[in-house]
Design a protein around this motif. Structure first.
Motif, PDB file in Angstrom:
ATOM      1  N   LEU A 238       0.817  -1.216   0.000  1.00 20.23           N
ATOM      2  CA  LEU A 238       0.000   0.000   0.000  1.00 20.23           C
ATOM      3  C   LEU A 238       0.848   1.263   0.000  1.00 20.23           C
ATOM      4  N   ASN A 239       2.059   1.154   0.505  1.00 19.88           N
ATOM      5  CA  ASN A 239       2.895   2.343   0.682  1.00 19.88           C
ATOM      6  C   ASN A 239       4.047   2.415  -0.315  1.00 19.88           C
ATOM      7  N   ILE A 240       3.956   1.632  -1.396  1.00 19.72           N
ATOM      8  CA  ILE A 240       5.001   1.685  -2.403  1.00 19.72           C
ATOM      9  C   ILE A 240       5.038   3.084  -3.012  1.00 19.72           C
ATOM     10  N   LYS A 247       5.583   9.623  -4.262  1.00 15.41           N
ATOM     11  CA  LYS A 247       4.186   9.589  -3.820  1.00 15.41           C
ATOM     12  C   LYS A 247       3.704   8.155  -3.675  1.00 15.41           C
ATOM     13  N   THR A 248       2.885   7.934  -2.668  1.00 14.53           N
ATOM     14  CA  THR A 248       2.187   6.665  -2.523  1.00 14.53           C
ATOM     15  C   THR A 248       0.827   6.789  -3.208  1.00 14.53           C
ATOM     16  N   ALA A 249       0.101   5.679  -3.264  1.00 12.83           N
ATOM     17  CA  ALA A 249      -1.244   5.729  -3.840  1.00 12.83           C
ATOM     18  C   ALA A 249      -2.128   6.706  -3.062  1.00 12.83           C
ATOM     19  N   LEU A 250      -1.894   6.822  -1.753  1.00 11.32           N
ATOM     20  CA  LEU A 250      -2.683   7.753  -0.938  1.00 11.32           C
ATOM     21  C   LEU A 250      -2.405   9.196  -1.346  1.00 11.32           C
ATOM     22  N   HIS A 251      -1.141   9.532  -1.577  1.00  3.79           N
ATOM     23  CA  HIS A 251      -0.819  10.874  -2.072  1.00  3.79           C
ATOM     24  C   HIS A 251      -1.557  11.157  -3.379  1.00  3.79           C
ATOM     25  N   LEU A 252      -1.530  10.185  -4.288  1.00  2.00           N
ATOM     26  CA  LEU A 252      -2.172  10.370  -5.591  1.00  2.00           C
ATOM     27  C   LEU A 252      -3.676  10.553  -5.446  1.00  2.00           C
ATOM     28  N   ALA A 253      -4.285   9.774  -4.560  1.00  2.00           N
ATOM     29  CA  ALA A 253      -5.729   9.892  -4.334  1.00  2.00           C
ATOM     30  C   ALA A 253      -6.071  11.264  -3.762  1.00  2.00           C
ATOM     31  N   VAL A 254      -5.231  11.761  -2.859  1.00  2.00           N
ATOM     32  CA  VAL A 254      -5.458  13.097  -2.281  1.00  2.00           C
ATOM     33  C   VAL A 254      -5.359  14.153  -3.375  1.00  2.00           C
ATOM     34  N   GLU A 255      -4.365  14.039  -4.230  1.00  2.00           N
ATOM     35  CA  GLU A 255      -4.203  15.015  -5.319  1.00  2.00           C
ATOM     36  C   GLU A 255      -5.409  15.029  -6.248  1.00  2.00           C
ATOM     37  N   LEU A 256      -6.039  13.870  -6.407  1.00  2.00           N
ATOM     38  CA  LEU A 256      -7.213  13.772  -7.275  1.00  2.00           C
ATOM     39  C   LEU A 256      -8.502  14.184  -6.567  1.00  2.00           C
TER      40      LEU A 256
END
Length: 346
Positions: A238-240, A247-256
């Motif tokens: 999850l934190n790759i 950026k992690t997937a969480l960073h990307l989701a926040v940006e979107l």
């Protein structure tokens, strides 16, 4: 920049399965190179994904479903084990199929998939050895890449069952699983991960394309929630971090501003305080984008409001007077330039 391009070319060459026929001619004991079949020369139908053709970019071919059927003809493997034992050599017609490569590196299996002729494709998959199934064309696309692009689930399943390689990367560095994640091909992704052991699947899930994106990053960027769940279930990290900015997937989701992805990732245990290469956490990004709803979700999940990025900024420093954002932070934590301006003690 030139050195980066050279490195990318080297990586492509290292990861590409030989699209020529030299690697298996010795198996076939063919003395002379074969020219591409006349049926493969001429105008070719264009198949596009928007920016690129699926097959390869050569002028094209007049191959039709009918001509494909004629090429394949009666060339099928005998089901009788005793007949196979009697002769280990392929027939001339079978050899012709194996050694037919178009000027852009496509095998007849590539062409059958491009024409979405699943019957012919299935016949060829059973006929061809693994070495041929993994041939990549001039765009470094294997038959598995093309079958995934076209969402031919049964073809994908057959290729996987014949041990077609999941790790081959196309000219953009994408594996077939990357393609499925980008285009939302959940059935194809399921087939590619169904029977694969965790030890063999882990390297695929960690593979980054030339933009530095792993499968989970692509799924998040394209809001493919079902695939995100599948990847997590199959052991995706999850934190790759993606390779360009961390950026992690969480960073990307926040940006979107993608609340659904943020909730999904947090519920599965994503690190709410994961830092990019510049030290920014998802909360930094949410506050910097004035997204109070997501900032609130992150705070409720235990985000540390006092973590600093490489610019020595906390998330609060980025609030820019937004009252909805400021309301999320404890009053006595308010700071300016790293110094507390209010200290409430009882």
């Amino acid at each position: 920049m030139a050195s980066d391009d050279c490195r990318k070319d080297d990586l492509l060459e290292d990861n590409r399965t030989d699209s020529g026929i030299d690697s298996y001619r010795s198996i076939l004991k063919s003395e002379e190179p074969r020219e591409p079949s006349a049926d493969l020369i001429g105008p070719r139908d264009k198949i596009s994904t928007g920016e690129e053709r699926l097959d390869s970019a050569y002028g094209s071919s007049s191959i039709t479903v009918e001509s494909l059927s004629e090429i394949v003809g009666g060339c099928t493997l005998s089901s009788a084990k005793e007949e196979q034992a009697q002769s280990s050599e392929l027939s001339e017609q079978e050899e012709n199929l194996l050694t037919t490569i178009t000027e852009d590196g496509d095998t007849i299996l590539h062409l059958a998939i491009i024409h979405e002729d699943e019957f012919i494709a299935q016949q060829l998959i059973q006929l061809f050895p693994k070495e041929v199934l993994d041939i990549q064309n001039n765009l470094y696309q294997s038959p598995l890449h093309l079958a995934t692009y076209l969402n031919l689930t049964d073809v994908v399943k057959s290729l996987v069952e014949k041990s077609s390689s999941l790790g081959l990367q196309d000219q953009e560095g994408n594996t077939a699983l990357h393609v499925a994640c980008q285009h939302g091909q959940i059935e194809c992704a399921t087939e590619m991960t169904r029977e694969v052991s965790p030890s063999k699947l882990a390297p695929i899930l960690e593979t980054q394309n030339w933009r530095g994106l792993a499968c989970l990053h692509l799924a998040a960027l394209n809001r493919q929630y079902q695939i995100m769940k599948l990847l997590v279930k199959k052991g995706a990290d999850l934190n790759i971090q993606e390779g360009t900015s961390g950026k992690t997937a969480l960073h990307l989701a926040v940006e979107l501003h993608d609340v659904t992805s943020v909730k999904l990732l947090l519920s599965r245990g994503a690190n709410v305080d994961a830092a990019m290469f510049n030290g920014c956490t998802p909360l930094h990004l949410a506050v910097g984008r004035q997204d109070a709803a997501i900032a609130n979700l992150l705070c409720q999940s235990g985000a540390d409001t006092m973590l600093r990025n490489m610019e020595d900024e906390t998330a609060l420093d980025l609030a820019d007077g937004n009252d909805d954002i400021l309301a999320l932070f404890p009053f006595d934590d308010i700071q300016i330039s790293g110094r507390s301006v209010v200290s409430v003690k009882f």
